[in-house]
Design a protein around this motif. Structure first.
Motif, PDB file in Angstrom:
ATOM      1  N   GLU A  75       0.825  -1.158   0.067  1.00 34.08           N
ATOM      2  CA  GLU A  75      -0.018   0.018   0.074  1.00 34.08           C
ATOM      3  C   GLU A  75       0.879   1.252  -0.083  1.00 34.08           C
ATOM      4  O   GLU A  75       1.765   1.157   0.871  1.00 34.08           O
ATOM      5  N   THR A  76       0.578   2.269  -0.739  1.00 37.21           N
ATOM      6  CA  THR A  76       1.233   3.331  -0.969  1.00 37.21           C
ATOM      7  C   THR A  76       0.436   4.424  -0.203  1.00 37.21           C
ATOM      8  O   THR A  76      -0.889   4.330  -0.093  1.00 37.21           O
ATOM      9  N   LEU A  77       1.074   5.627   0.260  1.00 31.40           N
ATOM     10  CA  LEU A  77       0.436   6.709   0.713  1.00 31.40           C
ATOM     11  C   LEU A  77      -0.517   7.393   0.077  1.00 31.40           C
ATOM     12  O   LEU A  77      -1.910   7.702   0.287  1.00 31.40           O
ATOM     13  N   MET A  78      -0.077   7.624  -1.537  1.00 31.57           N
ATOM     14  CA  MET A  78      -0.975   8.204  -2.466  1.00 31.57           C
ATOM     15  C   MET A  78      -2.291   7.020  -2.549  1.00 31.57           C
ATOM     16  O   MET A  78      -3.410   7.615  -2.620  1.00 31.57           O
ATOM     17  N   GLU A  79      -2.218   5.980  -2.635  1.00 33.54           N
ATOM     18  CA  GLU A  79      -3.166   4.983  -2.640  1.00 33.54           C
ATOM     19  C   GLU A  79      -4.259   5.280  -1.443  1.00 33.54           C
ATOM     20  O   GLU A  79      -5.458   5.166  -1.673  1.00 33.54           O
ATOM     21  N   ARG A  80      -3.674   5.446  -0.250  1.00 33.85           N
ATOM     22  CA  ARG A  80      -4.551   5.420   0.956  1.00 33.85           C
ATOM     23  C   ARG A  80      -5.307   6.798   0.807  1.00 33.85           C
ATOM     24  O   ARG A  80      -6.492   6.987   1.187  1.00 33.85           O
ATOM     25  N   LEU A  81      -4.588   7.700   0.225  1.00 35.33           N
ATOM     26  CA  LEU A  81      -5.332   9.174   0.296  1.00 35.33           C
ATOM     27  C   LEU A  81      -6.338   9.212  -0.964  1.00 35.33           C
ATOM     28  O   LEU A  81      -7.498  10.051  -0.716  1.00 35.33           O
ATOM     29  N   ASN A  82      -6.329   8.419  -1.752  1.00 37.54           N
ATOM     30  CA  ASN A  82      -7.404   8.113  -2.969  1.00 37.54           C
ATOM     31  C   ASN A  82      -8.117   7.186  -2.550  1.00 37.54           C
ATOM     32  O   ASN A  82      -9.003   7.159  -3.569  1.00 37.54           O
ATOM     33  N   ARG A  83      -8.046   6.409  -1.765  1.00 41.68           N
ATOM     34  CA  ARG A  83      -9.192   5.250  -1.369  1.00 41.68           C
ATOM     35  C   ARG A  83     -10.510   5.987  -0.824  1.00 41.68           C
ATOM     36  O   ARG A  83     -10.759   6.914   0.015  1.00 41.68           O
ATOM     37  N   PRO A  84     -11.570   5.722  -1.968  1.00 42.32           N
ATOM     38  CA  PRO A  84     -12.893   6.397  -1.775  1.00 42.32           C
ATOM     39  C   PRO A  84     -13.373   6.475  -0.401  1.00 42.32           C
ATOM     40  O   PRO A  84     -14.269   7.070   0.174  1.00 42.32           O
ATOM     41  N   ALA A  85     -13.162   5.166   0.496  1.00 41.13           N
ATOM     42  CA  ALA A  85     -13.823   4.827   1.858  1.00 41.13           C
ATOM     43  C   ALA A  85     -12.795   5.582   2.992  1.00 41.13           C
ATOM     44  O   ALA A  85     -13.581   5.491   4.013  1.00 41.13           O
ATOM     45  N   THR A  86     -11.924   6.019   2.557  1.00 41.37           N
ATOM     46  CA  THR A  86     -11.159   6.940   3.428  1.00 41.37           C
ATOM     47  C   THR A  86     -11.870   8.085   4.124  1.00 41.37           C
ATOM     48  O   THR A  86     -12.167   9.184   3.365  1.00 41.37           O
ATOM     49  N   ARG A  87     -12.107   8.318   5.408  1.00 41.23           N
ATOM     50  CA  ARG A  87     -12.721   9.205   6.052  1.00 41.23           C
ATOM     51  C   ARG A  87     -11.563  10.163   6.661  1.00 41.23           C
ATOM     52  O   ARG A  87     -11.733  11.381   6.636  1.00 41.23           O
ATOM     53  N   SER A  88     -10.696   9.556   7.428  1.00 38.83           N
ATOM     54  CA  SER A  88      -9.445  10.498   7.945  1.00 38.83           C
ATOM     55  C   SER A  88      -8.564  10.656   6.879  1.00 38.83           C
ATOM     56  O   SER A  88      -8.460   9.872   5.811  1.00 38.83           O
ATOM     57  N   ILE A  89      -7.684  11.608   7.239  1.00 38.38           N
ATOM     58  CA  ILE A  89      -6.584  12.294   6.157  1.00 38.38           C
ATOM     59  C   ILE A  89      -5.270  11.989   6.851  1.00 38.38           C
ATOM     60  O   ILE A  89      -5.025  12.471   7.944  1.00 38.38           O
ATOM     61  N   PRO A  90      -4.678  10.997   6.398  1.00 37.82           N
ATOM     62  CA  PRO A  90      -3.326  10.631   6.962  1.00 37.82           C
ATOM     63  C   PRO A  90      -2.068  11.766   6.784  1.00 37.82           C
ATOM     64  O   PRO A  90      -0.963  11.566   7.787  1.00 37.82           O
ATOM     65  N   ILE A  91      -2.024  12.604   6.040  1.00 35.07           N
ATOM     66  CA  ILE A  91      -0.929  13.671   6.151  1.00 35.07           C
ATOM     67  C   ILE A  91      -1.597  14.897   6.907  1.00 35.07           C
ATOM     68  O   ILE A  91      -2.898  15.122   6.818  1.00 35.07           O
ATOM     69  N   PRO A  92      -0.568  15.876   7.070  1.00 34.72           N
ATOM     70  CA  PRO A  92      -0.975  16.895   7.820  1.00 34.72           C
ATOM     71  C   PRO A  92      -1.570  18.310   7.156  1.00 34.72           C
ATOM     72  O   PRO A  92      -0.899  19.193   7.130  1.00 34.72           O
ATOM     73  N   VAL A  93      -2.592  18.010   6.441  1.00 38.15           N
ATOM     74  CA  VAL A  93      -3.306  19.130   5.681  1.00 38.15           C
ATOM     75  C   VAL A  93      -3.555  20.187   6.612  1.00 38.15           C
ATOM     76  O   VAL A  93      -3.699  19.962   7.875  1.00 38.15           O
TER      77      VAL A  93
END
Length: 266
Positions: A75-93
């Motif tokens: 799993e890459t970070l970009m893949e997780r960020l673009n995963r439709p079901a992701t509700r939280s954001i793993p990077i410090p936006v």
């Protein structure tokens, strides 16, 4: 067991040179790759084309590690960020006021990945591994030995040697190596304004991906009834925050080195 958390940047590359010169007692370097679609291409090229051959010639090992899901797939970070079901954001936006939000990218894609390798190779709470982190004297505020797991002891060789970033650059050049670019994900919200300006002017394809990522995050947040967030501290979309005609005004960016973890940007 003694390893270096290798980020492919100036400080950890200086540690690589010092290890090759037997100035520090480390022979294993662990590069936790958050994804070929997430790491800056220049960092990946430096590690694979310069650092790895140099390490091999000096009798050192650089292991490239990746995050694996429970089913064994990566799993890459970009893949997780673009995963439709992701509700939280793993990077410090950045919030509308410019403050960074909470993040778990470093923990999930760096610390845990390296930690799994350490445990798989025998590190335990009774026999912890020593993990060297590339924080230099001018970034001493980022050092915190309390942030370690039971199976590891964090060490800061550059602090022990009293070396600054400029010293690290000198060490690298003296070894005949080019100075590596600053390492981080190319879309990291902790990037400096100057870095964003450089990306828009000289790496338009990466800038376009960053813009689309910010849009995707906010499209998802809008469906959840949440406020918009941004990749810069200006509280406006990336294309507006970093216009293609923006001059380099020479101002000091207070966010330089804002990431408080030595696992990134080293």
């Amino acid at each position: 067991m003694k390893v270096i958390s290798y980020g492919g940047g100036v400080q950890s590359t200086a540690l690589l040179v010092l290890a090759a010169q037997r100035e520090i007692d480390f022979s294993t370097f662990l590069f936790a790759n958050v994804g070929d679609d997430s790491e800056h291409p220049a960092t990946l090229a430096y590690i694979r084309e310069i650092a790895v051959p140099y390490a091999s010639g000096a009798g050192l090992d650089i292991h490239e590690l990746k995050r694996h899901r429970r089913d064994g797939t990566t799993e890459t970070l970009m893949e997780r960020l673009n995963r439709p079901a992701t509700r939280s954001i793993p990077i410090p936006v950045r919030m509308a006021n410019g403050a960074p939000g909470r993040r778990n990218c470093t923990a999930d894609f760096k610390i845990k990945v390296i930690g799994r390798w350490l445990r798989d190779h025998g590190a335990t709470s009774a026999h912890p591994a020593v993990v060297g982190i590339g924080i230099s004297l001018d970034e001493i505020h980022r050092a915190n030995r309390r942030r370690s797991e039971a199976y590891e002891e964090v060490d800061y060789p550059l602090l022990d040697l009293g070396l600054r970033r400029s010293d690290c650059e000198r060490i690298i050049i003296a070894a005949g190596l080019p100075v590596p670019p600053k390492s981080s994900c190319f879309f990291c919200p902790f990037r400096t304004v100057d870095a964003w300006r450089h990306q828009r002017r000289h790496e338009p394809e990466l800038f376009a991906v960053s813009v689309r990522l910010e849009e995707t995050i906010n499209e998802r947040r809008a469906t959840l009834g949440r406020d918009a967030v941004y990749l810069t501290r200006y509280g406006i979309p990336l294309t507006q925050a970093i216009p293609d005609t923006s001059p380099n005004d020479g101002s000091v960016d207070d966010d330089e080195g804002a990431c408080d973890s030595g696992w990134c940007m080293t």
